[in-house]
Motif scaffolding. Sequence first.
Motif, PDB file in Angstrom:
ATOM      1  N   ALA A 148       0.977  -1.111  -0.034  1.00  0.00           N
ATOM      2  CA  ALA A 148       0.025  -0.082  -0.052  1.00  0.00           C
ATOM      3  C   ALA A 148       0.818   1.220   0.008  1.00  0.00           C
ATOM      4  O   ALA A 148       0.547   2.159  -0.752  1.00  0.00           O
ATOM      5  CB  ALA A 148      -0.918  -0.048   1.093  1.00  0.00           C
ATOM      6  N   ALA A 149       1.958   1.237   0.816  1.00  0.00           N
ATOM      7  CA  ALA A 149       2.770   2.428   0.834  1.00  0.00           C
ATOM      8  C   ALA A 149       3.555   2.430  -0.579  1.00  0.00           C
ATOM      9  O   ALA A 149       3.846   3.788  -0.963  1.00  0.00           O
ATOM     10  CB  ALA A 149       3.971   2.145   1.840  1.00  0.00           C
ATOM     11  N   ARG A 150       3.760   1.390  -1.019  1.00  0.00           N
ATOM     12  CA  ARG A 150       4.532   1.497  -2.437  1.00  0.00           C
ATOM     13  C   ARG A 150       3.655   1.863  -3.472  1.00  0.00           C
ATOM     14  O   ARG A 150       3.983   2.927  -4.369  1.00  0.00           O
ATOM     15  CB  ARG A 150       5.099   0.353  -2.551  1.00  0.00           C
ATOM     16  N   ASP A 151       2.483   1.421  -3.745  1.00  0.00           N
ATOM     17  CA  ASP A 151       1.648   1.658  -4.762  1.00  0.00           C
ATOM     18  C   ASP A 151       0.565   2.535  -4.874  1.00  0.00           C
ATOM     19  O   ASP A 151      -0.049   2.819  -5.691  1.00  0.00           O
ATOM     20  CB  ASP A 151       1.129   0.097  -5.215  1.00  0.00           C
ATOM     21  N   LYS A 152       0.173   2.753  -3.500  1.00  0.00           N
ATOM     22  CA  LYS A 152      -0.580   3.886  -3.067  1.00  0.00           C
ATOM     23  C   LYS A 152      -1.925   3.617  -3.807  1.00  0.00           C
ATOM     24  O   LYS A 152      -2.424   4.413  -4.589  1.00  0.00           O
ATOM     25  CB  LYS A 152      -0.373   5.299  -3.507  1.00  0.00           C
ATOM     26  N   PRO A 153      -2.716   2.434  -3.579  1.00  0.00           N
ATOM     27  CA  PRO A 153      -4.014   2.246  -4.186  1.00  0.00           C
ATOM     28  C   PRO A 153      -5.142   3.045  -3.711  1.00  0.00           C
ATOM     29  O   PRO A 153      -5.132   3.512  -2.606  1.00  0.00           O
ATOM     30  CB  PRO A 153      -4.204   0.520  -3.642  1.00  0.00           C
ATOM     31  N   ASP A 154      -6.078   3.034  -4.425  1.00  0.00           N
ATOM     32  CA  ASP A 154      -7.534   3.900  -4.240  1.00  0.00           C
ATOM     33  C   ASP A 154      -8.284   2.885  -3.109  1.00  0.00           C
ATOM     34  O   ASP A 154      -8.859   3.656  -2.306  1.00  0.00           O
ATOM     35  CB  ASP A 154      -8.161   4.155  -5.315  1.00  0.00           C
ATOM     36  N   ALA A 177     -11.014   0.297  13.265  1.00  0.00           N
ATOM     37  CA  ALA A 177      -9.666   0.342  12.328  1.00  0.00           C
ATOM     38  C   ALA A 177      -9.830   1.349  11.289  1.00  0.00           C
ATOM     39  O   ALA A 177      -8.824   2.014  10.779  1.00  0.00           O
ATOM     40  CB  ALA A 177      -9.397  -0.959  11.787  1.00  0.00           C
ATOM     41  N   GLY A 178     -10.821   1.937  10.844  1.00  0.00           N
ATOM     42  CA  GLY A 178     -11.170   2.978   9.954  1.00  0.00           C
ATOM     43  C   GLY A 178     -11.578   2.366   8.475  1.00  0.00           C
ATOM     44  O   GLY A 178     -11.750   3.214   7.715  1.00  0.00           O
ATOM     45  N   ALA A 179     -12.090   1.055   8.381  1.00  0.00           N
ATOM     46  CA  ALA A 179     -12.474   0.607   7.287  1.00  0.00           C
ATOM     47  C   ALA A 179     -13.839   1.516   6.752  1.00  0.00           C
ATOM     48  O   ALA A 179     -14.588   1.913   7.612  1.00  0.00           O
ATOM     49  CB  ALA A 179     -12.813  -1.020   7.357  1.00  0.00           C
ATOM     50  N   ILE A 196      -2.150   0.995   7.499  1.00  0.00           N
ATOM     51  CA  ILE A 196      -2.438   1.887   6.359  1.00  0.00           C
ATOM     52  C   ILE A 196      -3.047   2.997   6.443  1.00  0.00           C
ATOM     53  O   ILE A 196      -2.922   4.041   5.727  1.00  0.00           O
ATOM     54  CB  ILE A 196      -3.278   0.741   5.364  1.00  0.00           C
ATOM     55  N   LEU A 197      -4.325   3.017   7.248  1.00  0.00           N
ATOM     56  CA  LEU A 197      -5.056   4.237   7.486  1.00  0.00           C
ATOM     57  C   LEU A 197      -4.491   5.427   8.160  1.00  0.00           C
ATOM     58  O   LEU A 197      -4.916   6.576   8.203  1.00  0.00           O
ATOM     59  CB  LEU A 197      -6.411   4.164   7.598  1.00  0.00           C
ATOM     60  N   ALA A 198      -3.557   4.933   8.983  1.00  0.00           N
ATOM     61  CA  ALA A 198      -2.606   5.811   9.671  1.00  0.00           C
ATOM     62  C   ALA A 198      -1.506   6.710   9.238  1.00  0.00           C
ATOM     63  O   ALA A 198      -0.961   7.569   9.607  1.00  0.00           O
ATOM     64  CB  ALA A 198      -2.054   5.107  11.088  1.00  0.00           C
ATOM     65  N   ASP A 199      -1.229   6.037   8.035  1.00  0.00           N
ATOM     66  CA  ASP A 199       0.027   6.588   6.980  1.00  0.00           C
ATOM     67  C   ASP A 199      -0.465   7.935   6.274  1.00  0.00           C
ATOM     68  O   ASP A 199      -1.607   7.832   5.597  1.00  0.00           O
ATOM     69  CB  ASP A 199       0.358   5.478   6.094  1.00  0.00           C
ATOM     70  N   ASP A 221      -2.607  -9.428  10.944  1.00  0.00           N
ATOM     71  CA  ASP A 221      -4.083  -9.738  10.429  1.00  0.00           C
ATOM     72  C   ASP A 221      -4.744  -8.642   9.728  1.00  0.00           C
ATOM     73  O   ASP A 221      -3.981  -7.494   9.660  1.00  0.00           O
ATOM     74  CB  ASP A 221      -5.028 -10.197  11.387  1.00  0.00           C
ATOM     75  N   GLY A 222      -5.769  -8.803   8.958  1.00  0.00           N
ATOM     76  CA  GLY A 222      -6.034  -7.481   8.087  1.00  0.00           C
ATOM     77  C   GLY A 222      -6.676  -6.336   9.020  1.00  0.00           C
ATOM     78  O   GLY A 222      -6.500  -5.326   8.278  1.00  0.00           O
ATOM     79  N   LEU A 223      -7.119  -6.600  10.026  1.00  0.00           N
ATOM     80  CA  LEU A 223      -7.557  -5.408  11.032  1.00  0.00           C
ATOM     81  C   LEU A 223      -6.263  -4.726  11.144  1.00  0.00           C
ATOM     82  O   LEU A 223      -6.304  -3.275  11.529  1.00  0.00           O
ATOM     83  CB  LEU A 223      -8.117  -5.839  12.330  1.00  0.00           C
ATOM     84  N   GLU A 224      -5.224  -5.131  11.838  1.00  0.00           N
ATOM     85  CA  GLU A 224      -3.929  -4.303  12.129  1.00  0.00           C
ATOM     86  C   GLU A 224      -3.483  -3.731  10.989  1.00  0.00           C
ATOM     87  O   GLU A 224      -2.997  -2.842  10.911  1.00  0.00           O
ATOM     88  CB  GLU A 224      -3.041  -5.325  12.735  1.00  0.00           C
ATOM     89  N   ALA A 225      -3.356  -4.495   9.629  1.00  0.00           N
ATOM     90  CA  ALA A 225      -2.913  -3.857   8.637  1.00  0.00           C
ATOM     91  C   ALA A 225      -3.680  -2.649   8.359  1.00  0.00           C
ATOM     92  O   ALA A 225      -3.189  -1.534   7.704  1.00  0.00           O
ATOM     93  CB  ALA A 225      -3.021  -4.887   7.268  1.00  0.00           C
ATOM     94  N   THR A 226      -4.870  -2.640   8.425  1.00  0.00           N
ATOM     95  CA  THR A 226      -5.793  -1.407   7.856  1.00  0.00           C
ATOM     96  C   THR A 226      -5.417  -0.428   8.899  1.00  0.00           C
ATOM     97  O   THR A 226      -5.616   0.652   8.367  1.00  0.00           O
ATOM     98  CB  THR A 226      -7.537  -2.024   8.186  1.00  0.00           C
ATOM     99  N   ARG A 227      -5.205  -0.668  10.088  1.00  0.00           N
ATOM    100  CA  ARG A 227      -5.089   0.401  10.952  1.00  0.00           C
ATOM    101  C   ARG A 227      -3.566   1.218  10.646  1.00  0.00           C
ATOM    102  O   ARG A 227      -3.514   2.538  10.450  1.00  0.00           O
ATOM    103  CB  ARG A 227      -4.781  -0.207  12.509  1.00  0.00           C
TER     104      ARG A 227
END
Length: 225
Positions: free
Chosen positions: A43-49, A98-100, A69-72, A61-67
Amino acid sequence: MIRILIADDQTLIRAGFRALLGAEPDMEVVAECGTGDQAVRLAARDKPDVVLMDIRMPHGDGLEATRRILADPGLAGTRVIILTTFELDDYIAEAVRAGAAGFLVKDTEPEELLRAVRVVHDGDALLSPSVTRRIMAQLAVQSRVASPPRVTDQITDQITDREREVLQLVGEGLNNAEIAERLFITPLTAKTHVSRIMAKLQVRDRVQLVVLAYESGLVRPGWTG
């Protein structure tokens, strides 16, 4: 073009999503991975929408990854849709925390998945009114049923009386068209009000507005609108 990252530890699931999404003229799968840590890095590299994020993955896990990503700050425009095989309130609640911006079960019809990506990319939330009321009520109960009056005052001091009405309706789970019908305004005017409220209260999307409406006491568990 909607740029999409797929994060799921099942290769066949990723292949199916990639084939479905890649066939759409307005969508492009820019990356895929099978762990939470990889999702954060890509996500940091490709900056997806939009990120389609599985909950249960190894190495974060996905919840931690979401947190993460959305904190970046560099990913302010990225939206996350949580995918899981289990439609459990606890997962939805944690995904919202988590901000989803959305939540889908993996057996969702292909058309619904495509619609979800477009809806979230456009800045709307992917939670039906019934799910919104149930989950946000749970969030409010878990944190606090109603905030002290001064908290509500701090919020409403920043918005107009009309915007307060709109915020309450957003908190009840109404979409822009439903808000417009309730307040006898146009859907475009309703959308403008929502955008202004998000800007004034410094929240990133509609889901966070709903959380704020509950946590501030503007909407309370058990309210049906």
